[in-house]
Structure formats: structure tokens, C-alpha cells
Design a protein around this motif. Structure first.
Motif, PDB file in Angstrom:
ATOM      1  N   CYS A  79       0.840  -1.195   0.000  1.00 25.01           N
ATOM      2  CA  CYS A  79       0.000   0.000   0.000  1.00 25.01           C
ATOM      3  C   CYS A  79       0.878   1.249   0.000  1.00 25.01           C
ATOM      4  O   CYS A  79       1.740   1.408   0.859  1.00 25.01           O
ATOM      5  CB  CYS A  79      -0.932   0.011   1.209  1.00 25.01           C
ATOM      6  SG  CYS A  79      -1.884   1.545   1.275  1.00 25.01           S
ATOM      7  N   ALA A  81      -0.677   4.345  -0.230  1.00 26.82           N
ATOM      8  CA  ALA A  81      -1.601   5.459   0.019  1.00 26.82           C
ATOM      9  C   ALA A  81      -1.216   6.214   1.293  1.00 26.82           C
ATOM     10  O   ALA A  81      -0.293   5.815   2.020  1.00 26.82           O
ATOM     11  CB  ALA A  81      -3.032   4.952   0.089  1.00 26.82           C
ATOM     12  N   CYS A  84      -0.451   4.852   5.020  1.00 21.62           N
ATOM     13  CA  CYS A  84       0.740   3.997   5.039  1.00 21.62           C
ATOM     14  C   CYS A  84       2.001   4.818   4.763  1.00 21.62           C
ATOM     15  O   CYS A  84       3.045   4.580   5.373  1.00 21.62           O
ATOM     16  CB  CYS A  84       0.582   2.855   4.028  1.00 21.62           C
ATOM     17  SG  CYS A  84      -0.559   1.570   4.610  1.00 21.62           S
ATOM     18  N   CYS A 125      -4.488   1.666  -0.715  1.00 17.42           N
ATOM     19  CA  CYS A 125      -5.346   1.384   0.433  1.00 17.42           C
ATOM     20  C   CYS A 125      -5.876  -0.043   0.428  1.00 17.42           C
ATOM     21  O   CYS A 125      -6.565  -0.481  -0.483  1.00 17.42           O
ATOM     22  CB  CYS A 125      -6.486   2.376   0.596  1.00 17.42           C
ATOM     23  SG  CYS A 125      -7.105   2.273   2.304  1.00 17.42           S
ATOM     24  N   LEU A 126      -5.515  -0.728   1.486  1.00 22.18           N
ATOM     25  CA  LEU A 126      -5.964  -2.106   1.689  1.00 22.18           C
ATOM     26  C   LEU A 126      -6.961  -2.184   2.837  1.00 22.18           C
ATOM     27  O   LEU A 126      -7.253  -3.261   3.338  1.00 22.18           O
ATOM     28  CB  LEU A 126      -4.749  -3.011   1.983  1.00 22.18           C
ATOM     29  CG  LEU A 126      -3.766  -3.173   0.817  1.00 22.18           C
ATOM     30  CD1 LEU A 126      -2.456  -3.784   1.296  1.00 22.18           C
ATOM     31  CD2 LEU A 126      -4.373  -4.019  -0.285  1.00 22.18           C
ATOM     32  N   GLN A 128      -6.525  -1.111   5.838  1.00 17.57           N
ATOM     33  CA  GLN A 128      -5.830  -1.366   7.101  1.00 17.57           C
ATOM     34  C   GLN A 128      -5.105  -0.110   7.581  1.00 17.57           C
ATOM     35  O   GLN A 128      -4.031  -0.206   8.179  1.00 17.57           O
ATOM     36  CB  GLN A 128      -4.795  -2.504   6.912  1.00 17.57           C
ATOM     37  CG  GLN A 128      -5.386  -3.818   6.488  1.00 17.57           C
ATOM     38  CD  GLN A 128      -6.253  -4.416   7.578  1.00 17.57           C
ATOM     39  OE1 GLN A 128      -5.854  -4.526   8.725  1.00 17.57           O
ATOM     40  NE2 GLN A 128      -7.464  -4.800   7.210  1.00 17.57           N
ATOM     41  N   CYS A 129      -5.705   1.039   7.310  1.00 14.31           N
ATOM     42  CA  CYS A 129      -5.016   2.317   7.570  1.00 14.31           C
ATOM     43  C   CYS A 129      -4.568   2.459   9.025  1.00 14.31           C
ATOM     44  O   CYS A 129      -3.530   3.046   9.298  1.00 14.31           O
ATOM     45  CB  CYS A 129      -5.911   3.476   7.187  1.00 14.31           C
ATOM     46  SG  CYS A 129      -6.674   3.288   5.580  1.00 14.31           S
TER      47      CYS A 129
END
Ligand code: FES
Length: 171
Positions: A79, A81, A84, A125-126, A128-129
Motif C-alpha cells: 500500500c 496510500a 501507510c 489502500c488495503l 488497514q489504515c
């Protein structure tokens, strides 16, 4: 590309269009089905959806999610984004490239190591921010990834790949 795979893809395209599927929905279905969007599907898709080939190609290349060749046996999706990035993804990316021996996103279809066993892809973005930095290896999500944790994950993935290759060898 094998004739049977192409015939199956044509059938899949027709089925989705019959049910009013959008171009994005059909592309997702193709990638879910064969693991990538074969370039040979651009012309039939364009014909079936009354679009130009350039329009279909444009959508495929715009979205990072779509690949036009098979993924590497060990595919790392990192990620890149905002959340991350704020937690050190870019430094982690440098470590991953050095460790894996290839670069992220070398061309639209990701960087592959010289032996094509490992591929590195950027994603955005997964979900899991709060647990960033996050990445996926072969579809399995990992959060709060450090360089040391990545090394262990890659070692495990490569060991699993070697095991699978040995199992496929004729006795
Ligand atoms: S920004 Fe990386 S998981 Fe959301």
C-alpha cells in the motif's frame, strides 16, 4: 493464448454483458477468472460493449488493480496510500526492492525479478489504515509490516513456492 481460454473468456464477456455488467465489472470478472486481463480480450470487449479499443485499453491501464500478464508466483502488493506513507511505507518499499531484487511497478504489470518468481506491485489502500504499513503477499493481508517482518514473510512465501514446485516435479 490457448483457444479454449479465449473461448471461455468470450463466453464470460457475453454472459456479463447480457446481465448488464459494466466494463469494470467485466474486467474484474475476467481477472478473477484467469488472474489477469489478457490483451486478446480488448477487441472482443470493445466490440461487445460498443466502445473503441482505446477506451477499453485506457480503463485497463488506468486502474492499478488490472494486470495484463499473469502475476508472479510470489506477488507483493504494498500500500502506497496516505496513511501507510505517513508510517514509513516508502522506506519499507526501498527495503523490499533491495531484498526482492526487483522494482515496484516496472511497467504497468509490476516489476518481476529476473527469474519472474517475485513481483512487486503498488496498491492504494488495503483498508488497514490504522495498522499501517500494510501489504499483501499472494492475497494474504499483513499489517504493521517492518523490514524484519517483511523478510520473514518473503522467506516463508519463497519456501512455500519451492515446496510447491518440488511437489509438481515428476517422481
Ligand atoms: S492507506 Fe494503507 S491501508 Fe489504507
Amino acid at each position: 493464448m490457448q483457444e479454449t481460454i479465449l473461448a471461455d473468456l468470450n463466453e464470460l464477456i457475453e454472459r456479463h454483458i447480457r446481465h448488464g455488467g459494466s466494463l469494470l465489472a467485466v474486467l474484474h470478472a475476467i481477472q478473477d477468472d484467469v488472474g489477469f486481463v489478457p490483451p486478446e480480450t480488448v477487441a472482443p470487449l470493445a466490440r461487445a460493449m460498443n466502445l473503441s479499443r482505446a477506451e477499453v485499453h485506457g480503463v485497463i491501464t488506468y486502474y492499478h488493480h488490472f494486470r495484463t500478464q499473469p502475476a508472479a508466483p510470489v506477488t507483493v502488493q504494498l500500500c502506497r496510500a496516505e496513511a501507510c506513507r505517513s508510517m514509513g511505507t516508502e522506506a519499507l518499499a526501498q527495503h523490499i526492492e533491495a531484498r526482492a531484487g526487483c522494482r515496484f511497478d516496472a511497467g504497468h504489470d509490476g516489476g518481476h525479478r529476473h527469474d519472474a518468481a517475485v513481483g512487486l506491485e503498488s496498491v492504494y489502500c488495503l483498508g488497514q489504515c490504522a495498522l499501517s504499513p500494510a501489504l499483501m503477499i499472494n492475497g494474504t493481508l499483513h499489517a504493521k509490516v517492518t523490514p524484519q517482518k517483511f523478510d520473514a514473510l518473503l522467506d516463508a512465501a519463497e519456501a512455500a513456492l519451492r515446496g510447491a514446485q518440488r511437489a509438481e516435479e515428476p517422481a
